[in-house]
Structures are given as C-alpha cells and as structure tokens.
Design a protein around this motif. Structure first.
Motif, mmCIF file in Angstrom:
data_model
loop_
_atom_site.group_PDB
_atom_site.id
_atom_site.type_symbol
_atom_site.label_atom_id
_atom_site.label_comp_id
_atom_site.label_asym_id
_atom_site.label_seq_id
_atom_site.Cartn_x
_atom_site.Cartn_y
_atom_site.Cartn_z
ATOM 1 N N ILE A 285 0.874 -1.170 0.000
ATOM 2 C CA ILE A 285 0.000 0.000 0.000
ATOM 3 C C ILE A 285 0.914 1.222 0.000
ATOM 4 C CG2 ILE A 285 -1.794 1.257 1.242
ATOM 5 C CD1 ILE A 285 -2.631 -1.450 2.465
ATOM 6 N N PRO A 286 0.786 2.084 -1.001
ATOM 7 C CA PRO A 286 1.730 3.204 -1.112
ATOM 8 C C PRO A 286 1.560 4.264 -0.018
ATOM 9 C CG PRO A 286 0.043 3.356 -2.818
ATOM 10 C CD PRO A 286 -0.190 2.065 -2.088
ATOM 11 N N ASN A 287 2.677 4.891 0.312
ATOM 12 C CA ASN A 287 2.675 5.933 1.347
ATOM 13 C C ASN A 287 1.772 7.101 0.984
ATOM 14 O OD1 ASN A 287 4.389 4.637 3.135
ATOM 15 N ND2 ASN A 287 6.221 5.503 2.212
ATOM 16 N N TRP A 288 1.743 7.492 -0.294
ATOM 17 C CA TRP A 288 0.938 8.650 -0.682
ATOM 18 C C TRP A 288 -0.538 8.412 -0.379
ATOM 19 C CZ3 TRP A 288 -3.026 8.029 -4.043
ATOM 20 C CH2 TRP A 288 -2.977 6.943 -4.932
ATOM 21 N N LEU A 289 -1.003 7.172 -0.557
ATOM 22 C CA LEU A 289 -2.402 6.855 -0.280
ATOM 23 C C LEU A 289 -2.684 6.960 1.227
ATOM 24 C CD1 LEU A 289 -5.125 5.836 -1.433
ATOM 25 C CD2 LEU A 289 -4.309 3.529 -0.972
ATOM 26 N N CYS A 290 -1.788 6.420 2.025
ATOM 27 C CA CYS A 290 -1.957 6.455 3.486
ATOM 28 C C CYS A 290 -1.884 7.886 4.017
ATOM 29 C CB CYS A 290 -0.883 5.600 4.149
ATOM 30 S SG CYS A 290 -0.939 3.875 3.633
ATOM 31 N N LEU A 291 -0.918 8.645 3.525
ATOM 32 C CA LEU A 291 -0.773 10.032 3.982
ATOM 33 C C LEU A 291 -1.973 10.876 3.570
ATOM 34 C CD1 LEU A 291 3.021 10.617 3.320
ATOM 35 C CD2 LEU A 291 1.876 10.363 5.538
ATOM 36 N N PHE A 292 -2.500 10.622 2.384
ATOM 37 C CA PHE A 292 -3.679 11.351 1.924
ATOM 38 C C PHE A 292 -4.892 10.990 2.779
ATOM 39 C CE2 PHE A 292 -6.919 12.391 -1.475
ATOM 40 C CZ PHE A 292 -6.743 13.758 -1.365
ATOM 41 N N ALA A 293 -5.003 9.714 3.183
ATOM 42 C CA ALA A 293 -6.099 9.300 4.064
ATOM 43 C C ALA A 293 -5.990 9.997 5.418
ATOM 44 C CB ALA A 293 -6.088 7.781 4.236
ATOM 45 N N ILE A 294 -4.785 10.063 5.957
ATOM 46 C CA ILE A 294 -4.562 10.744 7.245
ATOM 47 C C ILE A 294 -4.911 12.225 7.119
ATOM 48 C CG2 ILE A 294 -2.775 11.465 8.889
ATOM 49 C CD1 ILE A 294 -1.394 8.717 8.232
ATOM 50 N N PHE A 295 -4.440 12.855 6.058
ATOM 51 C CA PHE A 295 -4.716 14.276 5.819
ATOM 52 C C PHE A 295 -6.217 14.521 5.697
ATOM 53 C CE2 PHE A 295 -5.466 17.661 2.696
ATOM 54 C CZ PHE A 295 -4.939 18.737 3.391
ATOM 55 N N CYS A 296 -6.911 13.685 4.930
ATOM 56 C CA CYS A 296 -8.360 13.845 4.757
ATOM 57 C C CYS A 296 -9.096 13.672 6.084
ATOM 58 C CB CYS A 296 -8.897 12.844 3.737
ATOM 59 S SG CYS A 296 -8.505 13.268 2.039
ATOM 60 N N GLY A 297 -8.640 12.744 6.903
ATOM 61 C CA GLY A 297 -9.271 12.539 8.203
ATOM 62 C C GLY A 297 -9.203 13.777 9.074
ATOM 63 N N PHE A 298 -8.012 14.358 9.168
ATOM 64 C CA PHE A 298 -7.862 15.560 9.981
ATOM 65 C C PHE A 298 -8.623 16.735 9.355
ATOM 66 C CE2 PHE A 298 -4.418 13.221 11.975
ATOM 67 C CZ PHE A 298 -4.492 13.656 13.288
ATOM 68 N N LEU A 299 -8.610 16.823 8.029
ATOM 69 C CA LEU A 299 -9.293 17.916 7.339
ATOM 70 C C LEU A 299 -10.806 17.855 7.538
ATOM 71 C CD1 LEU A 299 -8.815 20.328 5.354
ATOM 72 C CD2 LEU A 299 -9.330 18.704 3.529
ATOM 73 N N VAL A 300 -11.393 16.701 7.308
ATOM 74 C CA VAL A 300 -12.851 16.557 7.423
ATOM 75 C C VAL A 300 -13.305 16.780 8.859
ATOM 76 C CG1 VAL A 300 -14.764 14.897 7.282
ATOM 77 C CG2 VAL A 300 -13.132 15.083 5.393
ATOM 78 N N ASN A 301 -12.658 16.118 9.800
ATOM 79 C CA ASN A 301 -13.072 16.271 11.199
ATOM 80 C C ASN A 301 -12.787 17.672 11.727
ATOM 81 O OD1 ASN A 301 -14.234 13.743 11.869
ATOM 82 N ND2 ASN A 301 -12.208 12.842 11.797
ATOM 83 N N GLY A 302 -11.684 18.268 11.303
ATOM 84 C CA GLY A 302 -11.382 19.632 11.714
ATOM 85 C C GLY A 302 -12.369 20.634 11.149
ATOM 86 N N TYR A 303 -12.791 20.413 9.896
ATOM 87 C CA TYR A 303 -13.741 21.330 9.268
ATOM 88 C C TYR A 303 -15.106 21.267 9.947
ATOM 89 C CZ TYR A 303 -16.832 23.444 5.837
ATOM 90 O OH TYR A 303 -17.770 24.230 5.227
ATOM 91 N N PHE A 304 -15.617 20.058 10.174
ATOM 92 C CA PHE A 304 -16.967 19.909 10.707
ATOM 93 C C PHE A 304 -17.040 20.080 12.223
ATOM 94 C CE2 PHE A 304 -17.655 17.819 6.610
ATOM 95 C CZ PHE A 304 -18.869 18.384 6.240
ATOM 96 N N ALA A 305 -16.024 19.616 12.948
ATOM 97 C CA ALA A 305 -16.118 19.625 14.412
ATOM 98 C C ALA A 305 -15.005 20.437 15.070
ATOM 99 C CB ALA A 305 -16.107 18.196 14.942
ATOM 100 N N HIS A 306 -14.257 21.178 14.282
ATOM 101 C CA HIS A 306 -13.222 22.098 14.764
ATOM 102 C C HIS A 306 -12.201 21.396 15.672
ATOM 103 C CE1 HIS A 306 -15.732 24.996 12.799
ATOM 104 N NE2 HIS A 306 -16.744 24.666 13.588
ATOM 105 N N LEU A 307 -11.943 21.954 16.824
ATOM 106 C CA LEU A 307 -10.902 21.427 17.707
ATOM 107 C C LEU A 307 -11.256 20.032 18.226
ATOM 108 C CD1 LEU A 307 -8.179 21.973 18.985
ATOM 109 C CD2 LEU A 307 -9.345 23.093 20.886
ATOM 110 N N MET B 152 -4.731 2.098 8.226
ATOM 111 C CA MET B 152 -5.669 2.120 9.347
ATOM 112 C C MET B 152 -5.476 3.364 10.213
ATOM 113 S SD MET B 152 -7.686 -0.220 8.684
ATOM 114 C CE MET B 152 -8.724 -0.296 10.131
ATOM 115 N N MET B 153 -4.285 3.929 10.233
ATOM 116 C CA MET B 153 -4.096 5.211 10.926
ATOM 117 C C MET B 153 -4.915 6.292 10.209
ATOM 118 S SD MET B 153 -0.025 4.885 11.759
ATOM 119 C CE MET B 153 0.193 6.510 12.466
ATOM 120 N N GLY B 154 -4.943 6.231 8.876
ATOM 121 C CA GLY B 154 -5.762 7.164 8.108
ATOM 122 C C GLY B 154 -7.247 6.945 8.357
ATOM 123 N N ILE B 155 -7.665 5.688 8.424
ATOM 124 C CA ILE B 155 -9.075 5.382 8.707
ATOM 125 C C ILE B 155 -9.422 5.831 10.121
ATOM 126 C CG2 ILE B 155 -10.765 3.513 8.949
ATOM 127 C CD1 ILE B 155 -9.937 4.252 6.007
ATOM 128 N N GLY B 156 -8.505 5.645 11.062
ATOM 129 C CA GLY B 156 -8.730 6.108 12.432
ATOM 130 C C GLY B 156 -8.866 7.617 12.500
#
Length: 188
Positions: free
Chosen positions: A30-52, A86-90
């Motif tokens: 599983i490539p690093n770019w996919l995992c890093l993008f999943a992690i980034f999206c997780g923080f972005l989505v949750n940060g946008y909708f639920a802030h801190l 799974m860190m990205g999914i978490g």
C-alpha cells in the motif's frame, strides 16, 4: 450537518479502501501517498466539521491505530502500509469505529488469508506446508518453506481490513440510519 460529515467520512474511507485493495492485491504494497492522503483527509474533514474536538477525535483515532497495530508490524504480521492505512481510517472515522474495524478485520483476515493462500499456492502448496509442519514437529527441527508452499506466500491484508470496516459500519447505528435516509431519499 452531522449527517453530511458522516456521509463524507464513509464515502472517503470507502474510496481509500477500494484503492488500497486494488494496489495491495496487484503490488502487495500500500503506497505511502495513499496512506498520507487518508490521514490528511481525516484531519481535514473532522477539523472542518467539528473544529478542535474533531481534530482531537482524529488524533485519538490515528494514535489508537498506531498503538494497536504497531506490535503486528514488529512481529511481521502486518506490513507498514496496512498500519498506515488504518491510521488514516482512524483519523477519518474516529477511535470507536476504528477499534471495531480492527476487531472484525482480524476475524475476516482469518478467512481471507486462508482463501488467498489457497488461491496463490493451490491445495498442493497447503499439503506441502502441512507436511513441513509435521516434519518440524516430529523431528524437532525447523525447515524453511519451499518454493510454492503455502507458508511462503505473502498475503495482502487490505481486503480483510476493508471487510472489517464494512462489518463495523453495518453494525453502527448512525451509519445504518444514514444509509436508510440516503437510500430513502434517492429511491423514493
């Protein structure tokens, strides 16, 4: 607003799992770019909708995946890509759904691993492995796996993790309610 967040989280996680399965089955990595993008999206989505608080949920989910799965990397049970995915999914779904996804993924992994090993090595490879295990046990000596033997096969684990995630989602009341709402509005 919460329904939009959950819908976005489920869709994004589903896309990441589909990509991870395809790449893991074809390249066994599983490539690093996919995992890093999943992690980034997780923080972005949750940060946008639920802030801190959303960022905190992402951090806890991200960290919990690392804490639970890092020992599997040390003992060479899972690869680093599986753990980072799974860190990205978490980070995307939060700690509760992550924990259930991992638990169900372990159960699914028992089945998918056996099926993938049989598919890769055939029944003759499984028989060779059982014979080698018997020889190791009977002679009290370790013998390395031979070419074409089931024990020498690498098994991609992204399919099992994805099945575990789908299983956890199907038992999550908020996600099943969302699915019912979306399917009712689309097909009514």
């Amino acid at each position: 607003m919460a329904d939009y967040q959950l819908l976005l989280q489920v869709v994004i996680a589903g896309v990441f799992f589909i990509l991870a399965i395809v790449v893991d089955l074809t390249r066994e990595k599983i490539p690093n770019w996919l995992c890093l993008f999943a992690i980034f999206c997780g923080f972005l989505v949750n940060g946008y909708f639920a802030h801190l608080s959303g960022l905190m949920i992402s951090f806890i989910g991200f960290s919990l995946a690392f804490i639970i799965l890092f020992p599997t990397f040390i003992f060479k049970i899972l690869g680093a890509g599986d753990i980072k995915l799974m860190m990205g999914i978490g980070a995307l779904m939060g700690p509760q759904l992550l924990a259930w996804s991992i638990a169900y993924g372990i159960i699914a992994g028992a089945v998918t691993s056996i099926l993938l090993i049989i598919w890769k090595s055939g029944f003759s490879g499984c028989i060779k492995t059982f014979k080698r295990y018997w020889d190791c046990f009977y002679l009290r000596t370790y013998f390395k796996p031979e070419e074409g033997e089931a024990a020498g096969q690498r098994v991609p684990y992204a399919p099992a993790l994805a099945i575990g995630w789908v299983w956890a989602c199907s038992l999550n009341q908020d996600i099943t309610h969302l699915y019912t709402s979306v399917s009712h509005s689309l097909f009514s």
